[in-house]
Scaffold this motif. Structure first.
Motif, PDB file in Angstrom:
ATOM      1  N   GLY A   1       0.812  -1.213   0.000  1.00 45.90           N
ATOM      2  CA  GLY A   1       0.000   0.000   0.000  1.00 45.90           C
ATOM      3  C   GLY A   1       0.842   1.258   0.000  1.00 45.90           C
ATOM      4  N   LYS A   2       1.935   1.267   0.746  1.00 45.14           N
ATOM      5  CA  LYS A   2       2.817   2.439   0.779  1.00 45.14           C
ATOM      6  C   LYS A   2       3.553   2.606  -0.549  1.00 45.14           C
ATOM      7  CE  LYS A   2       3.507   2.565   5.796  1.00 45.14           C
ATOM      8  NZ  LYS A   2       4.475   2.447   6.915  1.00 45.14           N
ATOM      9  N   ARG A   3       3.958   1.494  -1.153  1.00 41.04           N
ATOM     10  CA  ARG A   3       4.623   1.581  -2.461  1.00 41.04           C
ATOM     11  C   ARG A   3       3.685   2.190  -3.500  1.00 41.04           C
ATOM     12  NH1 ARG A   3       6.598  -4.395  -3.447  1.00 41.04           N
ATOM     13  NH2 ARG A   3       6.380  -3.638  -5.616  1.00 41.04           N
ATOM     14  N   LEU A   4       2.414   1.802  -3.444  1.00 45.70           N
ATOM     15  CA  LEU A   4       1.451   2.341  -4.396  1.00 45.70           C
ATOM     16  C   LEU A   4       1.168   3.809  -4.110  1.00 45.70           C
ATOM     17  CD1 LEU A   4      -0.678   2.118  -6.632  1.00 45.70           C
ATOM     18  CD2 LEU A   4      -2.274   1.220  -4.923  1.00 45.70           C
ATOM     19  N   ARG A   5       0.927   4.128  -2.850  1.00 45.95           N
ATOM     20  CA  ARG A   5       0.569   5.502  -2.484  1.00 45.95           C
ATOM     21  C   ARG A   5       1.714   6.478  -2.702  1.00 45.95           C
ATOM     22  NH1 ARG A   5       0.175   6.424   3.686  1.00 45.95           N
ATOM     23  NH2 ARG A   5       2.421   6.301   3.287  1.00 45.95           N
ATOM     24  N   ASP A   6       2.925   6.083  -2.297  1.00 41.06           N
ATOM     25  CA  ASP A   6       4.057   7.015  -2.313  1.00 41.06           C
ATOM     26  C   ASP A   6       4.791   7.052  -3.650  1.00 41.06           C
ATOM     27  OD1 ASP A   6       3.406   7.435   0.334  1.00 41.06           O
ATOM     28  OD2 ASP A   6       4.901   6.022   1.105  1.00 41.06           O
ATOM     29  N   HIS A   7       4.773   5.941  -4.387  1.00 40.41           N
ATOM     30  CA  HIS A   7       5.577   5.865  -5.603  1.00 40.41           C
ATOM     31  C   HIS A   7       4.764   5.502  -6.850  1.00 40.41           C
ATOM     32  CE1 HIS A   7       8.994   6.133  -2.892  1.00 40.41           C
ATOM     33  NE2 HIS A   7       8.552   5.079  -2.227  1.00 40.41           N
ATOM     34  N   GLY A   8       3.455   5.310  -6.695  1.00 38.64           N
ATOM     35  CA  GLY A   8       2.638   4.932  -7.848  1.00 38.64           C
ATOM     36  C   GLY A   8       3.042   3.592  -8.438  1.00 38.64           C
ATOM     37  N   ASP A   9       3.486   2.669  -7.592  1.00 34.46           N
ATOM     38  CA  ASP A   9       3.987   1.363  -8.037  1.00 34.46           C
ATOM     39  C   ASP A   9       2.819   0.503  -8.533  1.00 34.46           C
ATOM     40  OD1 ASP A   9       5.042  -1.199  -8.313  1.00 34.46           O
ATOM     41  OD2 ASP A   9       6.450  -0.936  -6.652  1.00 34.46           O
ATOM     42  N   LEU A  10       2.734   0.298  -9.842  1.00 34.55           N
ATOM     43  CA  LEU A  10       1.624  -0.464 -10.415  1.00 34.55           C
ATOM     44  C   LEU A  10       1.736  -1.949 -10.094  1.00 34.55           C
ATOM     45  CD1 LEU A  10       1.181   1.220 -13.921  1.00 34.55           C
ATOM     46  CD2 LEU A  10      -0.071   1.634 -11.790  1.00 34.55           C
ATOM     47  N   ASP A  11       2.952  -2.459  -9.928  1.00 33.82           N
ATOM     48  CA  ASP A  11       3.102  -3.857  -9.555  1.00 33.82           C
ATOM     49  C   ASP A  11       2.543  -4.100  -8.150  1.00 33.82           C
ATOM     50  OD1 ASP A  11       4.255  -6.582 -10.087  1.00 33.82           O
ATOM     51  OD2 ASP A  11       5.366  -6.068  -8.258  1.00 33.82           O
ATOM     52  N   ALA A  12       2.730  -3.138  -7.256  1.00 35.38           N
ATOM     53  CA  ALA A  12       2.157  -3.245  -5.917  1.00 35.38           C
ATOM     54  C   ALA A  12       0.636  -3.239  -5.988  1.00 35.38           C
ATOM     55  CB  ALA A  12       2.650  -2.088  -5.046  1.00 35.38           C
ATOM     56  N   ALA A  13       0.089  -2.378  -6.840  1.00 36.35           N
ATOM     57  CA  ALA A  13      -1.369  -2.341  -7.012  1.00 36.35           C
ATOM     58  C   ALA A  13      -1.872  -3.677  -7.531  1.00 36.35           C
ATOM     59  CB  ALA A  13      -1.746  -1.215  -7.973  1.00 36.35           C
ATOM     60  N   ARG A  14      -1.159  -4.245  -8.497  1.00 35.52           N
ATOM     61  CA  ARG A  14      -1.583  -5.514  -9.077  1.00 35.52           C
ATOM     62  C   ARG A  14      -1.579  -6.627  -8.032  1.00 35.52           C
ATOM     63  NH1 ARG A  14       0.950  -4.936 -13.359  1.00 35.52           N
ATOM     64  NH2 ARG A  14       2.936  -5.846 -12.727  1.00 35.52           N
ATOM     65  N   GLN A  15      -0.561  -6.641  -7.179  1.00 35.74           N
ATOM     66  CA  GLN A  15      -0.505  -7.673  -6.145  1.00 35.74           C
ATOM     67  C   GLN A  15      -1.644  -7.510  -5.134  1.00 35.74           C
ATOM     68  OE1 GLN A  15       3.335  -8.869  -4.484  1.00 35.74           O
ATOM     69  NE2 GLN A  15       4.347  -7.498  -5.946  1.00 35.74           N
ATOM     70  N   LEU A  16      -1.952  -6.270  -4.777  1.00 34.55           N
ATOM     71  CA  LEU A  16      -3.077  -6.027  -3.862  1.00 34.55           C
ATOM     72  C   LEU A  16      -4.390  -6.487  -4.481  1.00 34.55           C
ATOM     73  CD1 LEU A  16      -2.105  -2.476  -2.554  1.00 34.55           C
ATOM     74  CD2 LEU A  16      -2.216  -4.568  -1.183  1.00 34.55           C
ATOM     75  N   ILE A  17      -4.588  -6.213  -5.762  1.00 35.75           N
ATOM     76  CA  ILE A  17      -5.819  -6.605  -6.445  1.00 35.75           C
ATOM     77  C   ILE A  17      -5.927  -8.121  -6.550  1.00 35.75           C
ATOM     78  CG2 ILE A  17      -7.042  -6.550  -8.656  1.00 35.75           C
ATOM     79  CD1 ILE A  17      -5.888  -3.710  -9.040  1.00 35.75           C
ATOM     80  N   VAL A  18      -4.872  -8.759  -7.052  1.00 37.24           N
ATOM     81  CA  VAL A  18      -4.913 -10.205  -7.283  1.00 37.24           C
ATOM     82  C   VAL A  18      -5.149 -10.968  -5.984  1.00 37.24           C
ATOM     83  CG1 VAL A  18      -3.520 -12.196  -7.970  1.00 37.24           C
ATOM     84  CG2 VAL A  18      -3.533 -10.145  -9.389  1.00 37.24           C
ATOM     85  N   SER A  19      -4.543 -10.510  -4.898  1.00 37.02           N
ATOM     86  CA  SER A  19      -4.683 -11.228  -3.627  1.00 37.02           C
ATOM     87  C   SER A  19      -6.078 -11.080  -3.032  1.00 37.02           C
ATOM     88  CB  SER A  19      -3.642 -10.725  -2.624  1.00 37.02           C
ATOM     89  OG  SER A  19      -3.869  -9.360  -2.298  1.00 37.02           O
TER      90      SER A  19
END
Length: 293
Positions: free
Chosen positions: A50-68
């Motif tokens: 969540g911090k990677r997505l919020r602070d850096h716009g990390d799309l891979d982090a978003a994808r992992q959050l969604i898939v899980s």
């Protein structure tokens, strides 16, 4: 790479298309099996992603959050199978809600994503059901939507409600008793084929439904007026009206809940419904001139 990270990496490949198209894996059963095999995230992993997505716009982090959390969408969507809509479509809409929740997720609030996402997932599924359950929409106002999703459950054995039951449901859901009665009638209406069979052709709806292409001139003008009101010059056109005319136009045509009736506005201003209609027509004429300028 840990076993869980490896599983999530594989999931990002095999489920990437399935997020927007649950049928991409062949069958809905294959999709459900795939999402159920994705490991759940720990609180620490979820916070880090969540911090990677919020602070850096990390799309891979978003994808992992969604898939899980795709299994959560599957679980919630099963609750709405009784509306006659395809399970895959319900899942697809729920996935849209999940993605919206992930986009807005703040790991510093101390709330797990699963608790936050439930509301977004249900909201998207509700909206989809209301749009598609029937050709003729049965729920447009907030009260009607609340009844649409609760009345079946609250109606004892699916039987017709008596006055006392109507009042009880109205109090529990904080709606008017007449709203309960109206929604009961709508939900009880049976589906009817547009075209008949054989000797029934003369009595089928296709034989007597009006041709929308042959509207009366007043209806055509009214429709054109509504279309014009939705243009970019709406604010300027409204500013050119007096207070009463503007109130009538906004109350009739610019409300999300369907708008006020002529009779309701007549009571508000202490005039006849015909007078309200005349004021409305004059306002439309003035606004058309302003929009055309």
């Amino acid at each position: 790479m840990t076993q869980q990270s490896h599983a999530l990496a594989l999931s990002n490949t095999s489920l990437a298309m399935a997020i927007s198209n649950p049928g991409a894996l062949g069958t809905i059963e294959a999709y459900v099996g795939a999402v159920n095999r994705v490991p759940l995230l720990t609180h620490e992993q979820e916070t880090e992603l969540g911090k990677r997505l919020r602070d850096h716009g990390d799309l891979d982090a978003a994808r992992q959050l969604i898939v899980s959390h795709l299994r959560l969408v599957v679980s919630i969507s099963r609750q709405y199978l009784g509306y006659g809509l395809a399970h895959a479509d319900l899942i697809q809409e729920g996935n849209v809600g999940l993605m919206k929740a992930v986009k807005r997720f703040d790991p510093d609030r101390g709330v797990r994503l699963v608790s936050f996402a439930v509301h977004w997932i249900k909201a998207e599924i509700h909206e989809y059901i209301v749009r598609n359950w029937r050709l003729v929409k049965v729920a447009t106002t907030k009260a009607q939507r609340k009844l649409f999703f609760n009345l079946r459950r609250m109606r004892p054995d699916g039987q017709t409600l008596d006055t006392e039951q109507v009042d009880d449901i109205a109090r529990e859901l904080n709606v008017r008793p007449e709203d309960v009665s109206e929604m009961e009638v709508r939900l009880s209406g049976r589906e009817m084929a547009l075209e008949g069979q054989g000797d029934e052709d003369a009595y089928a709806p296709i034989a007597y439904l009006s041709d929308e292409g042959q509207q009366e001139p007043s209806q055509v003008l009214e429709r054109r007026s509504r279309d014009a009101l939705q243009g970019a010059g709406l604010a300027g056109a409204l500013e050119g009206l007096d207070a009463r005319s503007r109130r009538i136009v906004e109350a009739r045509w610019l409300q999300d809940d369907g708008g006020a009736t002529l009779h309701e506005l007549a009571q508000e201003f202490g005039v006849s419904a015909e007078r309200v209609r005349q004021i409305e027509a004059a306002a439309f004429k003035k606004m058309r001139v302003a929009l055309a300028a």
